[in-house]
Design a protein around this motif. Structure first.
Motif, PDB file in Angstrom:
ATOM      1  N   ASN A  30      74.414 -50.921  94.438  1.00 35.31           N
ATOM      2  CA  ASN A  30      74.014 -52.174  93.989  1.00 35.31           C
ATOM      3  C   ASN A  30      73.246 -53.063  95.090  1.00 35.31           C
ATOM      4  O   ASN A  30      72.231 -53.785  94.753  1.00 35.31           O
ATOM      5  N   ASP A  31      73.740 -52.909  96.231  1.00 38.69           N
ATOM      6  CA  ASP A  31      73.184 -53.745  97.404  1.00 38.69           C
ATOM      7  C   ASP A  31      71.880 -53.025  97.814  1.00 38.69           C
ATOM      8  O   ASP A  31      70.931 -53.845  97.819  1.00 38.69           O
ATOM      9  N   PHE A  32      71.648 -51.830  97.836  1.00 34.58           N
ATOM     10  CA  PHE A  32      70.548 -51.331  98.046  1.00 34.58           C
ATOM     11  C   PHE A  32      69.448 -51.722  96.722  1.00 34.58           C
ATOM     12  O   PHE A  32      68.276 -52.162  97.183  1.00 34.58           O
ATOM     13  N   ALA A  33      69.750 -51.769  95.848  1.00 37.91           N
ATOM     14  CA  ALA A  33      68.885 -52.360  94.646  1.00 37.91           C
ATOM     15  C   ALA A  33      68.416 -53.552  94.759  1.00 37.91           C
ATOM     16  O   ALA A  33      67.372 -54.146  94.554  1.00 37.91           O
ATOM     17  N   ALA A  34      69.370 -54.447  95.072  1.00 38.74           N
ATOM     18  CA  ALA A  34      69.205 -55.903  95.402  1.00 38.74           C
ATOM     19  C   ALA A  34      68.185 -56.047  96.737  1.00 38.74           C
ATOM     20  O   ALA A  34      67.244 -57.031  96.582  1.00 38.74           O
ATOM     21  N   GLN A  35      68.460 -55.155  97.707  1.00 34.01           N
ATOM     22  CA  GLN A  35      67.424 -55.423  98.750  1.00 34.01           C
ATOM     23  C   GLN A  35      66.013 -54.979  98.563  1.00 34.01           C
ATOM     24  O   GLN A  35      65.105 -55.464  98.831  1.00 34.01           O
ATOM     25  N   ALA A  36      66.130 -53.548  97.604  1.00 30.47           N
ATOM     26  CA  ALA A  36      64.659 -53.393  97.268  1.00 30.47           C
ATOM     27  C   ALA A  36      63.946 -54.253  96.391  1.00 30.47           C
ATOM     28  O   ALA A  36      62.822 -54.493  96.497  1.00 30.47           O
ATOM     29  N   LYS A  37      64.643 -54.655  95.406  1.00 34.29           N
ATOM     30  CA  LYS A  37      64.039 -55.731  94.414  1.00 34.29           C
ATOM     31  C   LYS A  37      63.575 -57.315  95.175  1.00 34.29           C
ATOM     32  O   LYS A  37      62.616 -57.503  94.806  1.00 34.29           O
TER      33      LYS A  37
END
Length: 178
Positions: A30-37
């Motif tokens: 979830n953190d990766f998705a937020a960083q990428a977004k």
């Protein structure tokens, strides 16, 4: 352009190797998705990208492409063997990946997926910041992140943030001197 290397480490310091017996932690994903977004993009190696497409390893919501949390993002795949994938940018080197994203006007590039790709960016001194999500697991055999395997260089880092993500995952964020 600011470059952010994102990785999950094990509690004993190895580069986390996920698989059926040790799936990635939901909080880290979830953190990766937020960083990428937030960046609008991410750079990934071929093997990791293929793993992101494998329905036996990730849910439909986690797959890269037209659906899920990565819809509409610029996904740059670094590979020497893939020639073309519709809708994706394929590059051969770290600098080519950064040049492509900078040319599209991005202010930040997120580098993810694969010890080889991470080590290539670190070795070429192309990383401004690292985000380590430390998973609550010990791994007997793992890979390491290296800045220079032959000369054992040191690079100073400054802790920017430390926070729990839940599920026993702790995030450490550092800036690297360049």
């Amino acid at each position: 352009m600011k470059t952010v290397l994102w990785a999950t480490l094990t509690a004993n310091g190895n580069y986390a190797q996920s698989g059926p017996e040790n799936p990635p932690k939901k909080e880290a994903l979830n953190d990766f998705a937020a960083q990428a977004k937030a960046a609008g993009n991410f750079i990934v190696g071929r093997k990791t990208f293929e793993g992101m497409q494998d329905p036996s390893r990730v849910s439909q919501d986690e797959q890269a492409g037209d659906n899920g949390p990565f819809a509409g993002m610029d996904i740059v795949v670094m590979s020497r063997s893939i020639q073309a994938i519709p809708g994706l940018t394929i590059v051969r080197s770290p600098q080519e990946a950064l040049d492509y994203l900078q040319g599209k006007g991005y202010q930040t590039a997120v580098i993810s997926g694969g010890a080889d790709i991470h080590n290539s960016f670190l070795e070429q001194d192309l990383v401004d910041e690292v985000i380590f999500n430390v998973a609550p697991v010990f791994e007997g055999k793992g890979l390491n992140l290296l800045i220079d395997a032959e000369n054992y260089r040191y690079r100073n880092a400054q802790l920017l943030d430390c926070k729990p993500l839940g599920g026993g995952v702790v995030q450490l964020r550092y800036s690297l001197e360049r």
